[in-house]
Scaffold this motif. Sequence first.
Motif, mmCIF file in Angstrom:
data_model
loop_
_atom_site.group_PDB
_atom_site.id
_atom_site.type_symbol
_atom_site.label_atom_id
_atom_site.label_comp_id
_atom_site.label_asym_id
_atom_site.label_seq_id
_atom_site.Cartn_x
_atom_site.Cartn_y
_atom_site.Cartn_z
ATOM 1 N N GLU A 59 0.825 -1.198 0.000
ATOM 2 C CA GLU A 59 0.000 0.000 0.000
ATOM 3 C C GLU A 59 0.865 1.256 0.000
ATOM 4 O O GLU A 59 2.009 1.236 0.443
ATOM 5 N N CYS A 105 -2.763 0.382 -3.901
ATOM 6 C CA CYS A 105 -2.270 -0.943 -3.518
ATOM 7 C C CYS A 105 -1.965 -1.722 -4.790
ATOM 8 O O CYS A 105 -2.790 -1.772 -5.707
ATOM 9 N N CYS A 142 -4.878 -3.070 2.615
ATOM 10 C CA CYS A 142 -5.301 -3.636 1.335
ATOM 11 C C CYS A 142 -5.557 -5.127 1.530
ATOM 12 O O CYS A 142 -4.834 -5.804 2.284
#
Length: 115
Positions: free
Chosen positions: A6, A22, A95
């Motif tokens: 990320e 991400c 993420c």
Amino acid sequence: QVQLVESGGGLVQPGGSLRLSCIASGSIFSINRMGWYRQAPGKQRELVATIFSGGVTNYADSVKGRFTISRDNAKNSVYLQMNSLKSEDTAVYYCWTYYVRSDYWGQGTQVTVSS
């Protein structure tokens, strides 16, 4: 194995905006589900938004109308545009993807909303 990285967190004033990114890498053929979760201090991790490869999205009620999730399938990337940020949005954002019957998580990126 899937690796998620990320970027884009930081400090922002209430009412401001941030965009999280991400990128997924590894032995990936095609990822269907990707998304974002967040965890505030002393609270459980919660869903923020998810998106399928075809573009179907799902949002937590607390972020509807303020956050927008999107993805680039060719780049195995997912993004979260966060507008009208509030202090209660302060959290570590993770993420996430589900691939070949396993959940994968990024390392997290801190988002702090404060004046």
